[in-house]
Structure formats: structure tokens, C-alpha cells
Design an enzyme around this catalytic site. Structure first.
Site, PDB file in Angstrom:
ATOM      1  N   ASP A  77       0.817  -1.169   0.091  1.00  0.00           N
ATOM      2  CA  ASP A  77      -0.024   0.059  -0.027  1.00  0.00           C
ATOM      3  C   ASP A  77       0.824   1.061  -0.047  1.00  0.00           C
ATOM      4  O   ASP A  77       1.490   1.607   1.015  1.00  0.00           O
ATOM      5  CB  ASP A  77      -1.022  -0.034   1.199  1.00  0.00           C
ATOM      6  CG  ASP A  77      -2.075   0.995   1.051  1.00  0.00           C
ATOM      7  OD1 ASP A  77      -1.829   2.023   0.624  1.00  0.00           O
ATOM      8  OD2 ASP A  77      -2.876   1.129   2.018  1.00  0.00           O
ATOM      9  N   HIS A  78       0.801   2.001  -1.217  1.00  0.00           N
ATOM     10  CA  HIS A  78       1.745   2.927  -1.283  1.00  0.00           C
ATOM     11  C   HIS A  78       1.559   4.322  -0.450  1.00  0.00           C
ATOM     12  O   HIS A  78       2.105   5.130  -0.042  1.00  0.00           O
ATOM     13  CB  HIS A  78       1.857   3.704  -2.694  1.00  0.00           C
ATOM     14  CG  HIS A  78       3.320   3.874  -2.993  1.00  0.00           C
ATOM     15  ND1 HIS A  78       4.073   4.320  -2.429  1.00  0.00           N
ATOM     16  CD2 HIS A  78       3.876   3.552  -4.346  1.00  0.00           C
ATOM     17  CE1 HIS A  78       5.488   4.523  -3.033  1.00  0.00           C
ATOM     18  NE2 HIS A  78       5.247   4.055  -4.329  1.00  0.00           N
ATOM     19  N   ARG A  79       0.116   4.200   0.311  1.00  0.00           N
ATOM     20  CA  ARG A  79       0.046   5.318   1.196  1.00  0.00           C
ATOM     21  C   ARG A  79       0.628   4.989   2.593  1.00  0.00           C
ATOM     22  O   ARG A  79       1.172   6.007   3.202  1.00  0.00           O
ATOM     23  CB  ARG A  79      -1.618   5.254   1.721  1.00  0.00           C
ATOM     24  CG  ARG A  79      -2.592   5.369   0.609  1.00  0.00           C
ATOM     25  CD  ARG A  79      -3.879   5.417   1.032  1.00  0.00           C
ATOM     26  NE  ARG A  79      -4.213   3.915   1.585  1.00  0.00           N
ATOM     27  CZ  ARG A  79      -5.225   3.619   2.025  1.00  0.00           C
ATOM     28  NH1 ARG A  79      -6.310   4.421   2.054  1.00  0.00           N
ATOM     29  NH2 ARG A  79      -5.363   2.275   2.638  1.00  0.00           N
TER      30      ARG A  79
END
Length: 456
Positions: free
Chosen positions: A427-429
Site C-alpha cells: 500500500d503506497h499510502r
């Protein structure tokens, strides 16, 4: 004095609102004991055996196999208290009096305060005084009389009871569900499994042996015979909803790393030949799981979740490691709790137990929630790499590919080596590319040289 008691479908502790009834273990007229298994139900994640909350006689079943029942809805009715013996048949005078009184409204009997009865899978919904209880369905004592013979039923003075079923065929809940879906009568089958256990193959063979229904003369086969429609429910429905939610909520990114794992495969061979570890089935998946736990301690950002409501990143200080398992009912991801404190052998045993339980449909609902990161072994299908979708609420998932013997550079020369590709989706968040790269490099380093784990 005996009393009627409804058994509502209990909350199974998963936050779900409904379950599908797979099979009944009892019939109307059966006497059951407290905590005796009375039905199998399928939630979105597992097949669960429902125990009886009371001891008594079954007087009504309010659902059919294959029917979806909402949590809190009446599932069955018992007669509790007093004698368990069948009630004597009513005389002609008594039947006439009962018919006359049926036309008059009954005064509501005082009810005891709502009370939640404990059982093995949770608490059923408490009785609500503001809503009337559902009345048990009555089974006629004799066949209904026709208009031409009005006195036939009244002349009978005996009660026809449903015969008690014979001993239940031995089978597992998933096999019983398959038999129900295919319309196969388990009572007519002889099991080929151990001690007469009816297997999936037995059910499929019985279904394929049935003759196809003959089409009417001159009629062509309907167009629907060219397709098969399967209702989307249970595990398949839950998996689809979870994957869509994950794919369109978390911004996915995937990295790949191909590693020479010859040293790990040699270590696995040594462990298999060692008498001290002969009782443990250590696999490359277990090695990757151990490497993942070590790497997470060095890059904890991958062991976290995004709390959208609180606008916070929640970092876990423990590892509940999910292991993706392909089952007959769909994909399940049970997790090994507190995996960070386990040795390689303990992890191997835990993964083996989880996989066996999931394939048998016996995974407890609690083992399917609370994961912090997952691993999926696509190598078992001969696949090298992929882009796995995150489990909702997790920051990363690692896919382990097939181990292949191939030419590889080793100490300045080309040699045949055992090579495997790792795929990491994140998850790039929550995770930056640098953090994901460090984590993947650590896992690869441990699998390349297992001794490196001692330096981390």
C-alpha cells in the site's frame, strides 16, 4: 411443565449479518442434548457447526438447506422442560375442543426476562419483548381431509410421527454442501474413505452417473444447457468483495526480486534428513515466513494499517502472519498469531496445521481475522511471479514463486542453481518504495544465505 423455546441464529463473532444453512444434523421429533451439534452453517469465511443451546425435543425447523438465514432469525424450535416422551394422541372430544378454541384469540402468556444463553460459537440474539416470537410450525397429525371426506381426519385417533432418521452418513460439511448443490442423496452412497467416510470423489461420481433428463420429443435443448450458473455467496462472495474493496481503496505497487536460494534448499534437505527434525515438515514457504518476520522487525512500516476514520497510521508491534490457502470453497487467509516469536520449526508446524484445517473447512472464524501481513505461495502452481492484491487492512503481501533449477552466476562462473522470484505488493499510502525495497532485499538476503539471519 414443558415450554416452547426458539433458537435464533447466533452472532458468530465475525461481524456478519447472515449465514447459509448447509445441513441439518437433527429432524423434528429428535431429542437433543445441550451442546449437541444440530446444524452446519456457512459464513462468508468458514463452515461452522452450531451446538444446541438447550436440551429438549425438536418441534420445528424454520429453514431448508441452502437457505440464507439472518442473524437473530429463528432457526429452530425446541420443547424444553417436562418429559421428553411424545405427547399422547388427542381424543375426538379433545380435537373438537381444540378446533373450537382456535377461533378465539389466545391470551399472551407471561414471558421470562430476555436471557442470553451461552453456546460454543457465541451468543444468540437476546429476546426482544417488543417483537412477538415466531410460533412453531405445527406438523399435521394426519393427512388433511378432502372436501368430499370431511370426517376422515376426525376419525383418526392416532398421531403419525415423522420416523426417526437412521444414523447420519459420515461426511464433512464441505462434502455435504457439495452433495446438496449437486442433488446427491448421501443416504444412498457408500463411502470410499477411511471407516466409510463419504468423500468429494464419491459425491462427484454419483452425480456424473445419474442419467440426464430426457428432452421432450421434437424439442431442442434449451440455451441454458450451454452455461452453468453458480450463485455467488459464502467464501467466494466475501473474497470478491474484499478484493474489490482493496483494489479500489489502497494504491497498490509491486516489486520483484529474483534470488539464488540454493543455500536454503540445501538447509531444507539437511532438516529433512535430521532425526531431530523428522517430525516437522519444513518447506520453502516456512523459510520465507521466518525471513518475513525478521525483515518486518527491521522495516515495521510494512506491518501497519491505514485508519481512514481517525486519519492515522496504526503500526503493529506483533505479527499475525496470514497464509493464503486455496480450498474447495475458495481462497482463505488464516493467520499465524504472534508469528514473530516462533522458531522456524514452530512456524512450519503452524502453517501446516492452518492449511489442513482450512482445506477441511474447519478454520475457526477467529483465525481468519486480525492479520497484519500475508504470504501467498504461487510457486506451488508452477508460477514464478505475480501482482497479489492486498488483504484489506494490511500494508503488504509477499508472493513466493516456484523454485527452478537454472543457469545462474555463482562466484564468477555460470552454474546450475536453485532460483526463486519474490513479488511484493504494498500500500503506497503506508509504504514508500525505499522501505519496500529494503524489506524485500532483507527477505532475499536471508533466503540466499540463511546464516545472515544471525546478523539481523
Amino acid at each position: 411443565m414443558s415450554a416452547e423455546r426458539d433458537f435464533a441464529l447466533p452472532d458468530l463473532g465475525e461481524g456478519l449479518t447472515e449465514s447459509e444453512l448447509i445441513d441439518w444434523r437433527v429432524a423434528v421429533g429428535d431429542t437433543v442434548e445441550l451442546n449437541q451439534i444440530v446444524a452446519d452453517v456457512e459464513t462468508a469465511k468458514a463452515v461452522v457447526e452450531l451446538p444446541s443451546p438447550v436440551a429438549g425435543v425438536v418441534t420445528a425447523l424454520h429453514a431448508e438447506p441452502g437457505q440464507t438465514v439472518e442473524v437473530g432469525a429463528s432457526l429452530m424450535t425446541f420443547r424444553v422442560g417436562g418429559s421428553d416422551a411424545p405427547e399422547p394422541a388427542a381424543s375426538d372430544d379433545e380435537q373438537a375442543a381444540e378446533a373450537a378454541s382456535a377461533a378465539e384469540p389466545e391470551a399472551p402468556a407471561p414471558e421470562a426476562p430476555a436471557k442470553r444463553e451461552p453456546n460454543l460459537v457465541g451468543y444468540g440474539a437476546a429476546a426482544d419483548a417488543s417483537h412477538p416470537k415466531r410460533k412453531a410450525r405445527r406438523v399435521p397429525s394426519v393427512p388433511a381431509a378432502s372436501a368430499a371426506e370431511p370426517t376422515a381426519a376426525a376419525a383418526s385417533t392416532t398421531t403419525l410421527e415423522r420416523p426417526r432418521p437412521a444414523e447420519r452418513p459420515r461426511s464433512t460439511p464441505p462434502v455435504r454442501k457439495l452433495a446438496h448443490d449437486l442433488g446427491v442423496d448421501l443416504e444412498a452412497l457408500d463411502g470410499s474413505g477411511e471407516r466409510g467416510l463419504i468423500t468429494r470423489a464419491d459425491v462427484e461420481q454419483a452425480a456424473s452417473a445419474r442419467p440426464a433428463p430426457a428432452a421432450p420429443s421434437g424439442a431442442s435443448a434449451p440455451a441454458d444447457d450451454r452455461v452453468t450458473r453458480t450463485p455467488v455467496r459464502g467464501v467466494r462472495k466475501h473474497t470478491a468483495e474484499a478484493m474489490v474493496r482493496s483494489a479500489f481503496t489502497a494504491p497498490h505497487a509491486t516489486e520483484f526480486l529474483t534470488v539464488d536460494v540454493t543455500a536454503s534448499t540445501e538447509l531444507l534437505d539437511e532438516l529433512r534428513d535430521d532425526r531431530a527434525t523428522a517430525g516437522h515438515r519444513v518447506t520453502m514457504l516456512a523459510m520465507a515466513a521466518k525471513a518475513t518476520c525478521i525483515a518486518l522487525a527491521r522495516t515495521p512500516e510494512l506491518n501497519s494499517r491505514w485508519d481512514d476514520e481517525a486519519h492515522e497510521i496504526v503500526q503493529h508491534h506483533y505479527v499475525n502472519l496470514g497464509i493464503a490457502v486455496a480450498t474447495e470453497r475458495g481462497l482463505l487467509v488464516p493467520n499465524v498469531r504472534d508469528a514473530e516469536g516462533m522458531s522456524l520449526l514452530e512456524l512450519a508446524d503452524a502453517i501446516g496445521d492452518l492449511a489442513a484445517t482450512a482445506r477441511d473447512g474447519r478454520t475457526p472464524p477467529a483465525d481468519l481475522t486480525g492479520g497484519t501481513m500475508s504470504i501467498t505461495n504461487i510457486g506451488v502452481f508452477g508460477i514464478d511471479a505475480g501482482t497479489p492484491i492486498l488483504n484489506p487492512g494490511e500494508a503488504a503481501i509477499l508472493a513466493t514463486g516456484a523454485v527452478r533449477r537454472m543457469p545462474w552466476e555463482h562466484r564468477g562462473e555460470v552454474a546450475l542453481r536453485d532460483v526463486m522470484t519474490l513479488s511484493l505488493s504494498f500500500d503506497h499510502r503506508l509504504v514508500d518504495g525505499a522501505q519496500a525495497s529494503r524489506f524485500l532485499a532483507d527477505v532475499g538476503a536471508i533466503l540466499r544465505q540463511p546464516g545472515r539471519a544471525l546478523t539481523m
